[in-house]
Write an enzyme that holds these catalytic residues in place. Sequence first.
Site, mmCIF file in Angstrom:
data_model
loop_
_atom_site.group_PDB
_atom_site.id
_atom_site.type_symbol
_atom_site.label_atom_id
_atom_site.label_comp_id
_atom_site.label_asym_id
_atom_site.label_seq_id
_atom_site.Cartn_x
_atom_site.Cartn_y
_atom_site.Cartn_z
ATOM 1 C CE LYS A 295 -2.902 0.733 3.675
ATOM 2 N NZ LYS A 295 -2.752 2.129 4.143
ATOM 3 C CB SER A 296 3.805 2.343 2.312
ATOM 4 O OG SER A 296 3.201 2.103 3.409
ATOM 5 N N GLY B 49 -5.061 8.092 5.505
ATOM 6 C CA GLY B 49 -4.206 9.226 5.994
ATOM 7 C C GLY B 49 -2.843 9.259 5.230
ATOM 8 C CB SER C 85 4.731 9.913 11.410
ATOM 9 O OG SER C 85 3.760 10.170 10.590
ATOM 10 C CG ASP D 169 0.275 -0.015 9.335
ATOM 11 O OD1 ASP D 169 0.097 0.980 10.480
ATOM 12 O OD2 ASP D 169 0.655 0.267 8.482
HETATM 13 C C1 S3P Z 1 2.409 4.623 6.268
HETATM 14 C C2 S3P Z 1 2.681 5.243 7.355
HETATM 15 C C3 S3P Z 1 2.316 4.913 8.782
HETATM 16 C C4 S3P Z 1 1.570 3.297 8.610
HETATM 17 C C5 S3P Z 1 0.517 3.777 7.522
HETATM 18 C C6 S3P Z 1 1.151 4.090 6.305
HETATM 19 C C7 S3P Z 1 2.749 5.234 4.998
HETATM 20 O O1 S3P Z 1 1.728 5.730 9.528
HETATM 21 O O2 S3P Z 1 0.839 3.389 9.942
HETATM 22 O O3 S3P Z 1 -0.287 2.773 7.489
HETATM 23 O O4 S3P Z 1 2.551 4.889 3.951
HETATM 24 O O5 S3P Z 1 3.553 6.441 5.117
HETATM 25 P P1 S3P Z 1 2.583 6.834 10.196
HETATM 26 O O6 S3P Z 1 3.554 7.310 9.125
HETATM 27 O O7 S3P Z 1 1.604 8.051 10.829
HETATM 28 O O8 S3P Z 1 3.099 6.216 11.402
#
Ligand code: S3P
Length: 428
Positions: free
Chosen positions: A21-22, A90, A165, A314
């Site tokens: 996903k990321s 997010g 983060s 996660d």
């Molecule tokens: C993510 C970063 C993480 C993770 C989220 C995906 C990303 O959040 O929990 O599911 O793709 O950068 P944080 O960066 O707020 O910890």
Amino acid sequence: MKKILPLTQGLRRGIEIPGDKSISHRSIILSSLGASTVEVSNFLAGADCMSTVACMRALGAKIEQAGKNLLITGCGLHEPENVLDAGNSGTTLRLLMGLLASQKFLTTFTGDDSLRRRPMARVITPLKKAGASIFGRNDNKNLPITILPAEKKLRGITYEMPVASAQVKSALLLAGLYAETPTTVIEPAPSRDHSEKMLEAFGAKLEKVGNAIKIFPTEKLIAPEKISVPGDISSAAYWIVLATILDGSDVTIINVGVNETRTGILDVLKSMGAKIEIFNERTSGGERAADLKIFSSKLRGIEFGGEIIPRLIDEIPALAVAAAFAEGTTIIHDVGELRVKETDRLAAIVEEFNKISPDTFSATGDSLIIRGGKKKFFAECKTRADHRMAMSLAIFGAAAEGVTIDDADCVKISYPDFFDTLIFGTED
Ligand code: S3P
């Protein structure tokens, strides 16, 4: 409502998991910034990444989709005609806030009920320091958020992040691409570094010293022709845990991303006694991928926290399931960030998981405590519209006495085929 029946036999199969996903989000965003066409394969067509696709299309990118493949052509960003809706995502919202803070047009963001409750000051505050005109509801804490057209370039800032983060770090790196001078982001502990890796693959100049990442302004990115997204270790986590706790399991998971900023789950499960083999390691587009073999194992409780947490943030709901089947107590420290995920995952784990295994899960301060080995029961649980709660409850019920979950549909956020995999898998 969906009922998951207890599994009576170990899992013995090969499983192919969906794209990361990321990395999918970052592929869509960065490919939209180049001027040539990028072919993205094995992209995750889950709802979160589709939110990013919709936002980038609204900003002017040409994106053609055929299943797990995308053809993306950047055409220069322009003002969107409407509010950008990040849905439940997010990553979409925070990364795009960083990208758009420097643009000469107006953008307004919104999102679903969950995203509108999540904290956004962590991105708004540093972007304001860099000179962005960005405003959010509730004293700049929440969505909806509006970014006014930038009158001049952002300042390069040095920013020490209060929480680890990857989303905040990535937002600041994307803002830094268009700043006047270099931007430095200092993390309290290393979080996933997919943005850094992909920015470099697109020709941006970055320097890393300890936990500090410096990006030099680079307005013209040079896109690679192809990006192949490896499978998502956060999605593999459910099968890794299930295979470990179910007797008689022998599972092969094919093509999993094993970037070391993401493999905390493997390290923890191994310390608990899990038998996990990593083989066929390779590198593709700067990201490491491998195949995994998992065998059922007797687990023991352990205590961990600190720097490893961002490497498995996660996967904590899935790890909590594993810990419930371990002998002894597991204590996971420094997991306060779970309170601000898609739901308050700390409360959700304690309240929902205890319905399956009473007196097992508790939280004190920022720590999660799991007393393993207690009796498990059939239970009716609520996902709280959180995809990772839904999948963790499903494997918990499958390894225990079964479970019903009120909203199975939310798995579409990160793993649309999750329930099909549980029933059919891919036979070896
Ligand atoms: C993510 C970063 C993480 C993770 C989220 C995906 C990303 O959040 O929990 O599911 O793709 O950068 P944080 O960066 O707020 O910890």
